[in-house]
Enzyme design. Structure first.
Site, PDB file in Angstrom:
ATOM      1  N   GLU A  43       0.925  -1.212   0.012  1.00 57.79           N
ATOM      2  CA  GLU A  43       0.216  -0.186   0.003  1.00 57.79           C
ATOM      3  C   GLU A  43       1.085   1.397   0.462  1.00 57.79           C
ATOM      4  OE1 GLU A  43      -3.075   1.207   3.183  1.00 57.79           O
ATOM      5  OE2 GLU A  43      -1.334   0.788   4.126  1.00 57.79           O
ATOM      6  N   ASP A  62     -10.274   1.720   5.943  1.00 56.48           N
ATOM      7  CA  ASP A  62      -9.695   0.752   4.633  1.00 56.48           C
ATOM      8  C   ASP A  62     -11.163   2.105   3.461  1.00 56.48           C
ATOM      9  OD1 ASP A  62      -8.491  -0.543   4.629  1.00 56.48           O
ATOM     10  OD2 ASP A  62      -8.969  -2.438   3.209  1.00 56.48           O
TER      11      ASP A  62
END
Length: 444
Positions: free
Chosen positions: A115, A315
């Site tokens: 990420e 998220d």
């Protein structure tokens, strides 16, 4: 030609109420006139207003807040310098290694994640920082990307800062971002010089995404990154994580680009973009517009670990900006405007400068922190919004300091990405050298 232009032709002829015009189209009008009609008829393709076609990226800091170009550039550069070259202990997340590598660290957990590496690469390519981009990609290739075996070309999502893998599995969003970053690098810097052929690197990952089920016999440890039947990204490409999805991993604006630039599976990526746009409609709460961290392929909330992941959590902060960027780049679905308005309306009801960062989907606040990362993503939602008060969210991002301290990794990277998006500096760099084209007429 006939099949491609048929929707335009039918629309044109029905509006004019005469079949004679069809005959004029083919036998009387010169080609340049027909071409002009095709170009000007915006009803033929709803997405011609998107930045992919127009090359126009709004700067909301300038348009809504009257900030000067100089002040916007300074704001972005200051944030970049802090997160990439600030104080080792309290500010930076980017750490060079030797002469030609670097990693982005999750400083709270003292590890490296796909990420963060892919976000760092996207920031670098958008800001024309080739040296930083190459350092990050070389570290990724050296320590994180699998060179052989069932996971070949996939990237381990989790490593120590010394490069030792903590978990060899893959988090699907990392691969999605790496592919697009590499395509953009090819478009911005080319492939003929330097260490990497960016486009070839992107293609290798992209091809692997849809071709892992064939190696599933080798221990059954890996699956495709996308479910071929559902045309949706999976949470993780492994037997235990491929039966559901993460709404924040749905990136239709990336898939449309892949459909144009990939060497293979173009029709699949077209369908994946269409499916993600439809998925968003099913996943969004009808009143608040909030989406969950995890969901089934039908869009219903899913909580695989019974830990609250069917709520709007960390998220899910990113989903609103994904919707807005898809509309900014392709303007494929007017629903994305209504959805962006709905999300901003919900957060305004909680107080633009005070709303918390965790919620149930129907709007109950679960935590009170007013997190910088969510502030940045909500400002990006304003890119697709027509809300007359959307400037409040843009102002809130402008007012926030670049995060420092133990939470600077996620909050900081989302802040810098938000600054780029809202300022019009989060752009498409086309590696194909071709003029804009479209997916098949049936795509939208």
């Amino acid at each position: 030609m006939f099949q491609t232009d048929l929707p335009i032709l039918m629309d044109f002829s029905v509006k004019k109420n005469g079949i004679l015009l069809i005959l004029l189209w083919f036998f009387v009008l010169p080609e340049e006139t027909r071409a002009a009609i095709r170009t000007d008829d915006t009803s033929a393709s709803a997405n011609r207003g998107g930045a992919y076609f127009t090359g126009k990226y709004p700067n909301l800091f300038k348009e809504l807040l009257n900030k000067s170009d100089t002040n916007v550039r300074l704001r972005i550069e200051t944030a970049f310098q802090q997160l990439f070259y600030g104080n080792d202990s309290t500010e930076r997340v980017y750490y060079p290694v030797g002469e030609d590598m670097a990693y982005v660290e999750d400083v709270l957990h003292k590890d490296v994640r796909t990420e963060g590496m892919s976000y760092g690469m996207m920031i670098a390519v958008q800001l024309d920082k080739k040296a930083e981009f190459d350092r990050l990609w070389k570290w990724t290739k050296t320590f994180m990307q699998h060179k052989s075996g069932p996971r070949k070309s996939y990237i381990a999502w989790h490593c120590r800062t010394d490069g030792v893998m903590i978990d060899s599995g893959t988090a699907s969003d990392g691969e999605e971002w790496f592919v697009t970053c590499l395509f953009f690098a090819a478009g911005r810097w080319g492939n003929t010089s330097g260490t990497f052929n960016y486009r070839r690197e992107a293609t290798a990952i992209l091809d692997a995404m849809l071709n892992k089920d064939d190696v599933n016999g080798a221990g059954g440890i890996v699956t495709n990154l996308f479910d071929k039947k559902e045309h949706q990204v999976v949470f993780v490409p492994s037997p235990g994580g491929s039966g559901f999805t993460d709404p924040s991993y749905h990136l239709p604006h990336f898939y449309e680009l892949w459909a144009r630039w990939a060497e293979h599976d173009k029709s699949f990526w077209c369908e994946a973009a269409r499916t993600s746009r439809s998925f968003f409609k099913r996943a969004a709460h009808p009143v608040t517009g909030l989406m969950p961290d995890y969901a089934r392929f039908d869009g219903s909330p899913f909580d695989p670990w019974k830990s609250g992941t069917n709520d709007f959590r960390f998220d899910a902060w990113r989903v609103g900006s994904n919707v807005a960027l898809d509309y900014l780049w392709f303007a494929a679905d007017p629903w994305e405007v209504a959805q962006s308005n709905k999300q901003l309306e919900f957060f305004r009801s909680k107080g633009v400068t005070t709303y918390g960062h965790l919620f149930t989907l129907d709007g109950k606040q679960l935590a009170d922190d007013h997190s910088a990362g969510l502030v940045a993503m909500n400002a990006a939602v304003a890119l697709a919004s027509t809300d007359p008060n959307r400037d409040e969210f843009v102002q809130e991002l402008w007012n926030r300091k670049t995060p420092s301290g133990p939470y600077r990794y996620y909050d900081g990277l989302l802040t810098l990405l938000g600054l780029l998006e809202v300022s019009g500096n989060y752009r498409i760099y086309d590696p194909s050298g071709s003029p804009p084209c479209e997916c098949p007429a049936s795509f939208h």
